[in-house]
Write an enzyme that holds these catalytic residues in place. Structure first.
Site, PDB file in Angstrom:
ATOM      1  N   HIS A 133       0.870  -1.186   0.000  1.00  0.00           N
ATOM      2  CA  HIS A 133       0.000   0.000   0.000  1.00  0.00           C
ATOM      3  C   HIS A 133       0.898   1.225   0.000  1.00  0.00           C
ATOM      4  O   HIS A 133       1.854   1.294   0.775  1.00  0.00           O
ATOM      5  CB  HIS A 133      -0.900  -0.001   1.240  1.00  0.00           C
ATOM      6  CG  HIS A 133      -1.663   1.272   1.437  1.00  0.00           C
ATOM      7  ND1 HIS A 133      -2.480   1.807   0.471  1.00  0.00           N
ATOM      8  CD2 HIS A 133      -1.724   2.122   2.496  1.00  0.00           C
ATOM      9  CE1 HIS A 133      -3.026   2.929   0.926  1.00  0.00           C
ATOM     10  NE2 HIS A 133      -2.579   3.143   2.146  1.00  0.00           N
TER      11      HIS A 133
ATOM     12  N   HIS B 173       1.167   5.748  -0.910  1.00  0.00           N
ATOM     13  CA  HIS B 173       0.478   7.009  -1.165  1.00  0.00           C
ATOM     14  C   HIS B 173       1.180   7.711  -2.327  1.00  0.00           C
ATOM     15  O   HIS B 173       1.378   8.922  -2.311  1.00  0.00           O
ATOM     16  CB  HIS B 173       0.469   7.882   0.092  1.00  0.00           C
ATOM     17  CG  HIS B 173      -0.455   7.398   1.151  1.00  0.00           C
ATOM     18  ND1 HIS B 173      -1.554   8.108   1.587  1.00  0.00           N
ATOM     19  CD2 HIS B 173      -0.467   6.246   1.868  1.00  0.00           C
ATOM     20  CE1 HIS B 173      -2.194   7.422   2.528  1.00  0.00           C
ATOM     21  NE2 HIS B 173      -1.543   6.290   2.712  1.00  0.00           N
TER      22      HIS B 173
END
Length: 233
Positions: free
Chosen positions: A97, A99
């Site tokens: 994951h 950003h």
């Protein structure tokens, strides 16, 4: 003290460091996990630890019900999403994951990433899905666990296979990617970011740019995947 999970921790550590090396994370915004199916556990980055001080022994080991098996630090805040995916998708060995900028920009736009070119088609034959923003009742509930539900619901609603489409955008949040191991999850995260940037630039140059035609999608995907693939050694 030696650990029976030493190799799993090392795999997870190296994948997390690769996220940083590839420029996919800012500060501590991101995480990778690696699974050990035989022992029913997974390894994940501890929450909020800067990459420059992260060590293999810092990696946290948990079971699929989020019980800490080994480790003294608090695991990533996204741990419950990882465990939910491992529990329901038995063929994945690693999850990442990030950003990353362009991936997040598409997620914030709440749009799928259209399949415009062959770089995209080398890796999957569909648009990269963007899950709708989470409903209020799920937000107020077990948020990270419910992010896993959000991902599975998106794949079900769009009729997608997680074995073929190894990435997703979470509306207003950011990207998740997975693969046969932690390194492949990181690889898919980088592919997603590059494709997201290319698609953004394509839309800037030509807002009416057409989708890649089906014959080219099929050709490029099958060059690298399936029984008749011939790309690479």
């Amino acid at each position: 003290m030696s650990s029976k999970y030493k190799d799993l921790k090392q795999e997870c550590y190296e994948a997390n460091m690769q996220l940083d090396a590839l420029g996919l994370v800012v500060y501590t915004f991101g995480n990778v996990s690696a699974v050990d199916r035989k022992n029913g556990v997974f390894a994940i980055k501890p929450s909020g630890v800067p990459y420059e001080v992260l060590k293999p022994e810092d990696i946290v080991i948990l079971d699929f019900d989020n019980n800490i098996i080994e480790g003294t630090m608090r695991p990533s805040s996204d741990t419950k999403t990882h465990s939910y995916l491992y529990k329901h998708w038995e063929d994945i060995g690693g999850i990442a994951h990030t950003h990353a900028t362009y991936s997040c920009a598409w997620a914030q736009s709440q749009l799928d990433i259209p399949i415009f070119g062959t770089t995209h088609a080398d890796h999957l034959t569909s648009d990269i899905p963007c899950a709708p923003p989470m409903s209020d009742d799920l937000i107020q509930g077990n948020y990270e666990h419910n992010t896993g539900i959000q991902i599975l619901d998106c794949f079900k609603n769009k009729g997608l296979s997680y074995q073929e489409v190894e990435m997703i955008l979470i509306g207003n949040h950011g990207p998740f990617a997975w693969g046969k191991n932690a390194a492949k999850a990181v690889y898919n995260s980088k592919v997603l970011e590059v494709v997201a940037e290319m698609a953004y630039l394509t839309r800037q140059i030509n807002p009416n740019a057409p989708r890649l035609k089906d014959s080219l999608i099929k050709k490029h995907y099958e060059r690298k995947h399936g029984k008749n693939s011939y790309y690479g050694q």
